[in-house]
Enzyme design. Sequence first.
Site, PDB file in Angstrom:
ATOM      1  N   GLU A  18      -6.391   4.706  -1.632  1.00 38.95           N
ATOM      2  CA  GLU A  18      -7.437   3.721  -1.408  1.00 38.95           C
ATOM      3  C   GLU A  18      -8.336   4.187  -0.267  1.00 38.95           C
ATOM      4  O   GLU A  18      -7.856   4.763   0.715  1.00 38.95           O
ATOM      5  CB  GLU A  18      -6.834   2.364  -1.061  1.00 38.95           C
ATOM      6  CG  GLU A  18      -5.906   1.795  -2.125  1.00 38.95           C
ATOM      7  CD  GLU A  18      -5.262   0.496  -1.686  1.00 38.95           C
ATOM      8  OE1 GLU A  18      -5.807  -0.568  -2.034  1.00 38.95           O
ATOM      9  OE2 GLU A  18      -4.236   0.544  -0.995  1.00 38.95           O
TER      10      GLU A  18
ATOM     11  N   ASP B  40       4.481  -2.759   0.095  1.00 43.52           N
ATOM     12  CA  ASP B  40       3.267  -3.266  -0.532  1.00 43.52           C
ATOM     13  C   ASP B  40       2.926  -2.520  -1.815  1.00 43.52           C
ATOM     14  O   ASP B  40       2.381  -3.115  -2.750  1.00 43.52           O
ATOM     15  CB  ASP B  40       2.089  -3.167   0.446  1.00 43.52           C
ATOM     16  CG  ASP B  40       0.845  -3.844  -0.088  1.00 43.52           C
ATOM     17  OD1 ASP B  40       0.928  -5.038  -0.441  1.00 43.52           O
ATOM     18  OD2 ASP B  40      -0.215  -3.191  -0.166  1.00 43.52           O
TER      19      ASP B  40
ATOM     20  N   ARG C  40      -5.058 -28.092  -2.403  1.00 43.65           N
ATOM     21  CA  ARG C  40      -5.086 -29.202  -1.442  1.00 43.65           C
ATOM     22  C   ARG C  40      -6.512 -29.673  -1.167  1.00 43.65           C
ATOM     23  O   ARG C  40      -6.724 -30.798  -0.716  1.00 43.65           O
ATOM     24  CB  ARG C  40      -4.435 -28.773  -0.127  1.00 43.65           C
ATOM     25  CG  ARG C  40      -2.921 -28.582  -0.219  1.00 43.65           C
ATOM     26  CD  ARG C  40      -2.326 -28.338   1.156  1.00 43.65           C
ATOM     27  NE  ARG C  40      -2.508 -29.503   2.032  1.00 43.65           N
ATOM     28  CZ  ARG C  40      -2.112 -29.549   3.297  1.00 43.65           C
ATOM     29  NH1 ARG C  40      -1.539 -28.482   3.841  1.00 43.65           N
ATOM     30  NH2 ARG C  40      -2.291 -30.629   4.026  1.00 43.65           N
TER      31      ARG C  40
ATOM     32  N   LYS D 287      -3.329  -2.467 -16.886  1.00 44.97           N
ATOM     33  CA  LYS D 287      -4.401  -1.484 -17.017  1.00 44.97           C
ATOM     34  C   LYS D 287      -4.297  -0.763 -18.361  1.00 44.97           C
ATOM     35  O   LYS D 287      -3.216  -0.429 -18.835  1.00 44.97           O
ATOM     36  CB  LYS D 287      -4.351  -0.474 -15.864  1.00 44.97           C
ATOM     37  CG  LYS D 287      -4.720  -1.097 -14.522  1.00 44.97           C
ATOM     38  CD  LYS D 287      -4.699  -0.061 -13.415  1.00 44.97           C
ATOM     39  CE  LYS D 287      -5.099  -0.679 -12.087  1.00 44.97           C
ATOM     40  NZ  LYS D 287      -6.488  -1.131 -12.048  1.00 44.97           N
TER      41      LYS D 287
ATOM     42  N   HIS E 199       4.110  -1.325  -7.479  1.00 44.21           N
ATOM     43  CA  HIS E 199       3.140  -0.618  -8.314  1.00 44.21           C
ATOM     44  C   HIS E 199       3.610   0.784  -8.690  1.00 44.21           C
ATOM     45  O   HIS E 199       3.660   1.148  -9.872  1.00 44.21           O
ATOM     46  CB  HIS E 199       1.793  -0.527  -7.593  1.00 44.21           C
ATOM     47  CG  HIS E 199       1.155  -1.853  -7.323  1.00 44.21           C
ATOM     48  ND1 HIS E 199       1.294  -2.934  -8.146  1.00 44.21           N
ATOM     49  CD2 HIS E 199       0.367  -2.269  -6.299  1.00 44.21           C
ATOM     50  CE1 HIS E 199       0.618  -3.957  -7.660  1.00 44.21           C
ATOM     51  NE2 HIS E 199       0.052  -3.580  -6.540  1.00 44.21           N
TER      52      HIS E 199
ATOM     53  N   LYS F 109       3.109 -11.129  -6.675  1.00 49.06           N
ATOM     54  CA  LYS F 109       3.861 -10.442  -5.628  1.00 49.06           C
ATOM     55  C   LYS F 109       3.345 -10.917  -4.263  1.00 49.06           C
ATOM     56  O   LYS F 109       2.214 -11.408  -4.185  1.00 49.06           O
ATOM     57  CB  LYS F 109       3.739  -8.925  -5.779  1.00 49.06           C
ATOM     58  CG  LYS F 109       2.439  -8.285  -5.278  1.00 49.06           C
ATOM     59  CD  LYS F 109       2.534  -6.789  -5.428  1.00 49.06           C
ATOM     60  CE  LYS F 109       1.332  -6.108  -4.799  1.00 49.06           C
ATOM     61  NZ  LYS F 109       1.398  -5.942  -3.365  1.00 49.06           N
TER      62      LYS F 109
ATOM     63  N   LYS G   3      -3.832   4.029   2.674  1.00 44.60           N
ATOM     64  CA  LYS G   3      -5.105   3.393   2.995  1.00 44.60           C
ATOM     65  C   LYS G   3      -6.018   4.421   3.672  1.00 44.60           C
ATOM     66  O   LYS G   3      -5.554   5.388   4.269  1.00 44.60           O
ATOM     67  CB  LYS G   3      -4.883   2.220   3.954  1.00 44.60           C
ATOM     68  CG  LYS G   3      -3.987   1.113   3.410  1.00 44.60           C
ATOM     69  CD  LYS G   3      -4.723   0.240   2.444  1.00 44.60           C
ATOM     70  CE  LYS G   3      -3.916  -0.985   2.074  1.00 44.60           C
ATOM     71  NZ  LYS G   3      -4.594  -1.805   1.048  1.00 44.60           N
TER      72      LYS G   3
END
Length: 481
Positions: free
Chosen positions: A215, A234, A51, A181, A239, A147, A328
């Site tokens: 992570e 998520d 946009r 990967k 994954h 996703k 996380k």
Amino acid sequence: MVSRVIPVEAFDLVIFGGTGDLARRKILPGLYRRFYDGQMPEDARIIGAARSEMDEAGFRQFVKEALKEFVSKRYDEEKVATFLEHLTYVSVDAMGTDGWKDLAKVMRKDVVRAFYFSVGPSLFGEIAERLHKYKIADDDSRIVVEKPFGNNLETARALNRTLAEHFHETQIYRIDHYLGKETVQNLMAVRFANMLFEPLWNAQYVDHIQITVAETVGVGGRGGYYDKSGAMRDMVQNHLMQLLCLTAMEPPSKFEPDAVRDEKLKVIRALQPVEPGDIVRGQYKSQKESYIDDVENPRSITESYIALKVEIANWRWNGTPFYLRTGKRMKERVSEIVVRFKEPPHSIFEEDTGQTANELTIRLQPNEGMDLTVTIKEPGPGGMRLIDVPLDMTFAEALGEEAADVPDAYERLIMDVIRGNQTLFMRGDEVEAAWAWTDPLIEAWESREERPHAYEPGSIGPEEALILMHRDGRRWRELRS
């Protein structure tokens, strides 16, 4: 060792959301690296669409700044200048009529037409409908969708129906960058191209398998999105599910898209329901940092960590558990698959010699590679003492510096789109089957309003996840990068 670069045919690639974060960080740098290596043909074109009111010169400057930030040793002023000549820009309103006729005019005939939907899923249907209304897409065009592929089974089905109204399944590329990967693809090569492993790849010889995606970062600026999804939606539903399928699937008849995806689908459909006691959910929390502060929701019961024990009800894996975990703010950034083999049925050595079972570790990140621990005699006098040593195949060391500089997952997958190869992309029924297994687990803990267990940021996760393994006489592999 020098890797072969096979050029693709001429293409027009339209990136909807071309000025967005994903395009800036991954898609455009990845395309430049493919150009740098000679894989993009001279008549390839990349068309940014968004946009934003921007002309071609402005878009090229935007891309140049992105390359400076995200392309390091391959950044070359002359190469960049030539790459930028392949770029153009069209301002398009995905929800309206502005810009679509302009986009139709710049598209060429007799080249591959690909459209990357680097936008939110709510815009997929709008863009798909307009691509056909303005005769921009044809029966040979391909679309790439990011996703999340829905938020549950119902929304996934609705999204698949929307896309199917305008595109055949053979034209839809649902991208999961984990499948791009190098090590993930090497997992299939190790299993199916070596007689050494496949005869042992079953419940008779494998004690258990661990799949970890840890992570070190928190939710960052994704707090609003993440708090509505959590680690299960998520990471696990897509994954980790894909890694599980590639690890557990039967050998396909051929290395072809539908043959591979058929076997992955069989794994998902063979997954047993998970008992509540086989799931551990957590939220990172300390005096200085907490998940609920990061998402600005003090009542949140969304998990930033999850560990679960999964069983597959088929002949190959009956009785062999798969332990999945992701979180996380963990101690290390690690993505790996660990295949723990059983101990020998009878040991000829004394109990205190130190004999243990073999492990095959497939490292996805960092330091992509594999290692297999084998037991040998400890050198020196003093009797028979056994130690474990790794047979290490880190790509950088085993295959040379060039092989270590493997293409980013996005680079590989985008080139597969141009080739028309769907092997490393998810099929619609595969996505729906994953949600059909995931939904009851989420609904169960949401109905109980369970609060996740707290764990310290920078740790290995909640204590309850350790107990999940300890009660089975097993333990998680140490997190180490």
